[in-house]
Design a protein around this motif. Sequence first.
Motif, PDB file in Angstrom:
ATOM      1  N   ASN A  45       0.825  -1.207   0.000  1.00  0.00           N
ATOM      2  CA  ASN A  45       0.000   0.000   0.000  1.00  0.00           C
ATOM      3  C   ASN A  45       0.857   1.254   0.000  1.00  0.00           C
ATOM      4  O   ASN A  45       0.497   2.264  -0.619  1.00  0.00           O
ATOM      5  CB  ASN A  45      -0.946  -0.004   1.208  1.00  0.00           C
ATOM      6  CG  ASN A  45      -2.128  -0.942   1.018  1.00  0.00           C
ATOM      7  OD1 ASN A  45      -2.548  -1.190  -0.101  1.00  0.00           O
ATOM      8  ND2 ASN A  45      -2.653  -1.472   2.112  1.00  0.00           N
ATOM      9  N   GLY A  46       1.990   1.185   0.684  1.00  0.00           N
ATOM     10  CA  GLY A  46       2.921   2.306   0.651  1.00  0.00           C
ATOM     11  C   GLY A  46       3.457   2.535  -0.752  1.00  0.00           C
ATOM     12  O   GLY A  46       3.585   3.687  -1.204  1.00  0.00           O
ATOM     13  N   ILE A  47       3.768   1.446  -1.456  1.00  0.00           N
ATOM     14  CA  ILE A  47       4.234   1.577  -2.839  1.00  0.00           C
ATOM     15  C   ILE A  47       3.150   2.215  -3.697  1.00  0.00           C
ATOM     16  O   ILE A  47       3.411   3.136  -4.481  1.00  0.00           O
ATOM     17  CB  ILE A  47       4.650   0.200  -3.394  1.00  0.00           C
ATOM     18  CG1 ILE A  47       5.885  -0.325  -2.650  1.00  0.00           C
ATOM     19  CG2 ILE A  47       4.937   0.286  -4.888  1.00  0.00           C
ATOM     20  CD1 ILE A  47       6.256  -1.755  -2.999  1.00  0.00           C
ATOM     21  N   ALA A  48       1.925   1.715  -3.548  1.00  0.00           N
ATOM     22  CA  ALA A  48       0.821   2.262  -4.344  1.00  0.00           C
ATOM     23  C   ALA A  48       0.669   3.762  -4.107  1.00  0.00           C
ATOM     24  O   ALA A  48       0.452   4.540  -5.050  1.00  0.00           O
ATOM     25  CB  ALA A  48      -0.475   1.526  -4.011  1.00  0.00           C
ATOM     26  N   ASP A  94      -3.882  -6.122  -2.265  1.00  0.00           N
ATOM     27  CA  ASP A  94      -3.030  -4.928  -2.248  1.00  0.00           C
ATOM     28  C   ASP A  94      -2.109  -4.904  -3.467  1.00  0.00           C
ATOM     29  O   ASP A  94      -1.853  -3.845  -4.051  1.00  0.00           O
ATOM     30  CB  ASP A  94      -2.190  -4.879  -0.973  1.00  0.00           C
ATOM     31  CG  ASP A  94      -3.028  -4.705   0.281  1.00  0.00           C
ATOM     32  OD1 ASP A  94      -4.143  -4.163   0.188  1.00  0.00           O
ATOM     33  OD2 ASP A  94      -2.565  -5.135   1.358  1.00  0.00           O
ATOM     34  N   PHE A  95      -1.615  -6.105  -3.839  1.00  0.00           N
ATOM     35  CA  PHE A  95      -0.774  -6.169  -5.035  1.00  0.00           C
ATOM     36  C   PHE A  95      -1.591  -5.800  -6.269  1.00  0.00           C
ATOM     37  O   PHE A  95      -1.089  -5.087  -7.159  1.00  0.00           O
ATOM     38  CB  PHE A  95      -0.167  -7.555  -5.201  1.00  0.00           C
ATOM     39  CG  PHE A  95       0.686  -7.685  -6.437  1.00  0.00           C
ATOM     40  CD1 PHE A  95       1.960  -7.143  -6.472  1.00  0.00           C
ATOM     41  CD2 PHE A  95       0.193  -8.289  -7.580  1.00  0.00           C
ATOM     42  CE1 PHE A  95       2.738  -7.227  -7.622  1.00  0.00           C
ATOM     43  CE2 PHE A  95       0.963  -8.373  -8.737  1.00  0.00           C
ATOM     44  CZ  PHE A  95       2.234  -7.840  -8.750  1.00  0.00           C
ATOM     45  N   ASP A  96      -2.836  -6.268  -6.342  1.00  0.00           N
ATOM     46  CA  ASP A  96      -3.693  -5.893  -7.468  1.00  0.00           C
ATOM     47  C   ASP A  96      -3.846  -4.372  -7.554  1.00  0.00           C
ATOM     48  O   ASP A  96      -3.876  -3.796  -8.643  1.00  0.00           O
ATOM     49  CB  ASP A  96      -5.072  -6.540  -7.330  1.00  0.00           C
ATOM     50  CG  ASP A  96      -5.033  -8.051  -7.512  1.00  0.00           C
ATOM     51  OD1 ASP A  96      -4.053  -8.544  -8.116  1.00  0.00           O
ATOM     52  OD2 ASP A  96      -5.963  -8.732  -7.054  1.00  0.00           O
ATOM     53  N   THR A  97      -3.927  -3.736  -6.389  1.00  0.00           N
ATOM     54  CA  THR A  97      -4.027  -2.276  -6.361  1.00  0.00           C
ATOM     55  C   THR A  97      -2.764  -1.634  -6.925  1.00  0.00           C
ATOM     56  O   THR A  97      -2.830  -0.632  -7.653  1.00  0.00           O
ATOM     57  CB  THR A  97      -4.281  -1.783  -4.926  1.00  0.00           C
ATOM     58  OG1 THR A  97      -5.516  -2.317  -4.461  1.00  0.00           O
ATOM     59  CG2 THR A  97      -4.334  -0.264  -4.856  1.00  0.00           C
ATOM     60  N   VAL A  98      -1.597  -2.194  -6.580  1.00  0.00           N
ATOM     61  CA  VAL A  98      -0.338  -1.688  -7.131  1.00  0.00           C
ATOM     62  C   VAL A  98      -0.357  -1.783  -8.651  1.00  0.00           C
ATOM     63  O   VAL A  98      -0.013  -0.815  -9.361  1.00  0.00           O
ATOM     64  CB  VAL A  98       0.863  -2.461  -6.551  1.00  0.00           C
ATOM     65  CG1 VAL A  98       2.141  -2.116  -7.311  1.00  0.00           C
ATOM     66  CG2 VAL A  98       1.036  -2.147  -5.072  1.00  0.00           C
ATOM     67  N   THR A 101      -2.951   0.728 -10.140  1.00  0.00           N
ATOM     68  CA  THR A 101      -2.491   2.111  -9.993  1.00  0.00           C
ATOM     69  C   THR A 101      -1.331   2.402 -10.942  1.00  0.00           C
ATOM     70  O   THR A 101      -1.301   3.455 -11.604  1.00  0.00           O
ATOM     71  CB  THR A 101      -2.064   2.378  -8.540  1.00  0.00           C
ATOM     72  OG1 THR A 101      -3.142   2.077  -7.658  1.00  0.00           O
ATOM     73  CG2 THR A 101      -1.664   3.830  -8.354  1.00  0.00           C
ATOM     74  N   ALA A 102      -0.364   1.488 -10.998  1.00  0.00           N
ATOM     75  CA  ALA A 102       0.790   1.684 -11.882  1.00  0.00           C
ATOM     76  C   ALA A 102       0.341   1.823 -13.328  1.00  0.00           C
ATOM     77  O   ALA A 102       0.776   2.733 -14.057  1.00  0.00           O
ATOM     78  CB  ALA A 102       1.772   0.525 -11.728  1.00  0.00           C
ATOM     79  N   HIS A 103      -0.530   0.938 -13.758  1.00  0.00           N
ATOM     80  CA  HIS A 103      -0.979   0.980 -15.148  1.00  0.00           C
ATOM     81  C   HIS A 103      -1.757   2.255 -15.450  1.00  0.00           C
ATOM     82  O   HIS A 103      -1.660   2.801 -16.555  1.00  0.00           O
ATOM     83  CB  HIS A 103      -1.817  -0.259 -15.455  1.00  0.00           C
ATOM     84  CG  HIS A 103      -0.996  -1.507 -15.583  1.00  0.00           C
ATOM     85  ND1 HIS A 103      -1.548  -2.752 -15.762  1.00  0.00           N
ATOM     86  CD2 HIS A 103       0.346  -1.701 -15.546  1.00  0.00           C
ATOM     87  CE1 HIS A 103      -0.589  -3.656 -15.847  1.00  0.00           C
ATOM     88  NE2 HIS A 103       0.572  -3.035 -15.713  1.00  0.00           N
ATOM     89  N   SER A 104      -2.512   2.734 -14.479  1.00  0.00           N
ATOM     90  CA  SER A 104      -3.253   3.978 -14.698  1.00  0.00           C
ATOM     91  C   SER A 104      -2.314   5.167 -14.863  1.00  0.00           C
ATOM     92  O   SER A 104      -2.682   6.185 -15.463  1.00  0.00           O
ATOM     93  CB  SER A 104      -4.221   4.235 -13.536  1.00  0.00           C
ATOM     94  OG  SER A 104      -3.524   4.620 -12.355  1.00  0.00           O
ATOM     95  N   LYS A 108       4.806   0.272 -16.236  1.00  0.00           N
ATOM     96  CA  LYS A 108       4.826  -1.185 -16.233  1.00  0.00           C
ATOM     97  C   LYS A 108       5.278  -1.663 -14.850  1.00  0.00           C
ATOM     98  O   LYS A 108       5.966  -0.939 -14.126  1.00  0.00           O
ATOM     99  CB  LYS A 108       5.791  -1.709 -17.301  1.00  0.00           C
ATOM    100  CG  LYS A 108       5.554  -1.165 -18.710  1.00  0.00           C
ATOM    101  CD  LYS A 108       4.291  -1.704 -19.306  1.00  0.00           C
ATOM    102  CE  LYS A 108       4.201  -1.412 -20.802  1.00  0.00           C
ATOM    103  NZ  LYS A 108       4.155   0.007 -21.151  1.00  0.00           N
ATOM    104  N   VAL A 109       4.939  -2.894 -14.510  1.00  0.00           N
ATOM    105  CA  VAL A 109       5.338  -3.477 -13.231  1.00  0.00           C
ATOM    106  C   VAL A 109       6.113  -4.759 -13.483  1.00  0.00           C
ATOM    107  O   VAL A 109       5.611  -5.691 -14.133  1.00  0.00           O
ATOM    108  CB  VAL A 109       4.126  -3.767 -12.330  1.00  0.00           C
ATOM    109  CG1 VAL A 109       4.575  -4.445 -11.035  1.00  0.00           C
ATOM    110  CG2 VAL A 109       3.358  -2.489 -12.008  1.00  0.00           C
TER     111      VAL A 109
END
Length: 552
Positions: A45-48, A94-98, A101-104, A108-109
Amino acid sequence: MNAKVQNTSLTHLAKDPDWWRGAVIYQVYPRSFQDSNGDGIGDLNGIADRLPYIASLGVDAVWISPFFTSPMKDFGYDVSDYCDVDPMFGSISDFDTVIETAHSLGLKVMIDLVLSHTSDQHPWFAESRSSRENAKSDWYVWSDPKPDGTPPNNWLSIFGGSGWQWDGRRLQYYLHNFLSSQPDLNFHEPAVQNALLDVARFWLDRGVDGFRLDTINFYVHDKQLRDNPPLPMDQRNSTIAPQVNPYNHQEHLYSKNQPENLAFLRKLRALMDGYGAAAVGEVGDAQRGLEILGQYTAGDDLMQMCYAFEFLANDQPTATDVQTVMDRVADVAADGWPCWAFSNHDVKRHASRWELDADGLRLMTTLMMCLRGSACIYQGEELGLPEADVAFEDLQDPYGIEFWPEFKGRDGCRTPMVWEPSNQNGGFTAGKPWLPVSHDHMDKSVAGQEDDADALLHHYRKAIALRKAHDALSQGMQDDMKVTGNLLTFTRELNGEKLFCAFNISGVSQNADLPSGAWESAASDLRGTVAPAVNTVHLPAWHCCIAVKKTG
């Protein structure tokens, strides 16, 4: 499975399967990036929450170091469940959120896959060690002792001592190239390869855009378990392991770098191609790193990128060093693709390792963005963070604890990110951080540099923008590299665009002769960059010239 994330990701990937070529990748070490719940440990969540900052740098992708379920003996590089998130980092949602969010944000992740070994607490190993007859008995590298009870050969561990650990249940030794709690998987067993491909497929289905492949050249061992030969003293170096480690005394001819590895990498590439994903492999070899990089990235059926340790070495590279590396890449990896890094989670930060001041840091950053290949930036290097001084009683890294004080380990490059100067923990956490925040870092925080137009952070943004503005820098040919003293010059060219690059990698002024033709500055707003004059350019200490040839 979060279908929305998966479908969004595959649409995202389909746009440009070659996004990796010349990409700039930002490495996040999760434990130390941003803590969202006050437990002192960074999390997903911090990464996101901080992804907008990463996107603001202009990078193409974020590489996230391991966040899988793990006993954390080697801080996530000892995996006990490849397909779940360790609770200290959050949850799979939480990973799905990362990902979402990254894609938005147009990022890339890439995630860090540790395929060469698992934790000794992985269920696969628990079953494998239970007997010599079980279904997974050959999933790890087991061997009987010599008649005198000693290990089957002379292979050593990177973390010191023998690479073999006795197991009283099977009455055999098992191989561990790293900690004894990190047993090596047996890639000669087809079921192991299939299980690991399933792991990659799990995360690709979840929406990841690619992988950083830890110790990619360690996957396969010599099936005959032949002894490694000694390495002559004049060939030993500390690129991979510190000089205090006897690992440097061997040529690791049989414990890694086996030709059978290529067959597995082709299977992995075929899987990734179905998703438009890409990988960058870490080649850990002090003598043959670039050669292996060339082997593993040749053609279009192996890995897209690999990085070796030439620019992660202790000595600050001279102009001659850079030319030597690039000439070697042209010789052994002409059909491949390198990825360059100056710092990461395994080496002393390059601001300290190379003893660079602000001018030197700016120049080396610009150089990285002009070299042929892709590039990795490690969290905090864009702030110019030096290596943190971590007291022995605060050490977490088993590598440093083992070889202290001659080698202090990797904790000094893993201390928490500093976001703002008013909080005693740099805005990283509201709790007690897992490693102390360096007081020497506080005046280099993100917030402090955002308000300073001359700060290194802005230089990174501009240097990355320069790379993005010229396809010749990110993907073009690199030619005519020359060295005069500590002056390095070369050209980059693609689709009719030609750039001339001159770097004064020294504290003494030098002049550079421009190739024939009319040139204009390609980087007029980049500090430390000088505009070309007629036929020549005067470069003060630690300055460069990036010029584009006028057309028409």
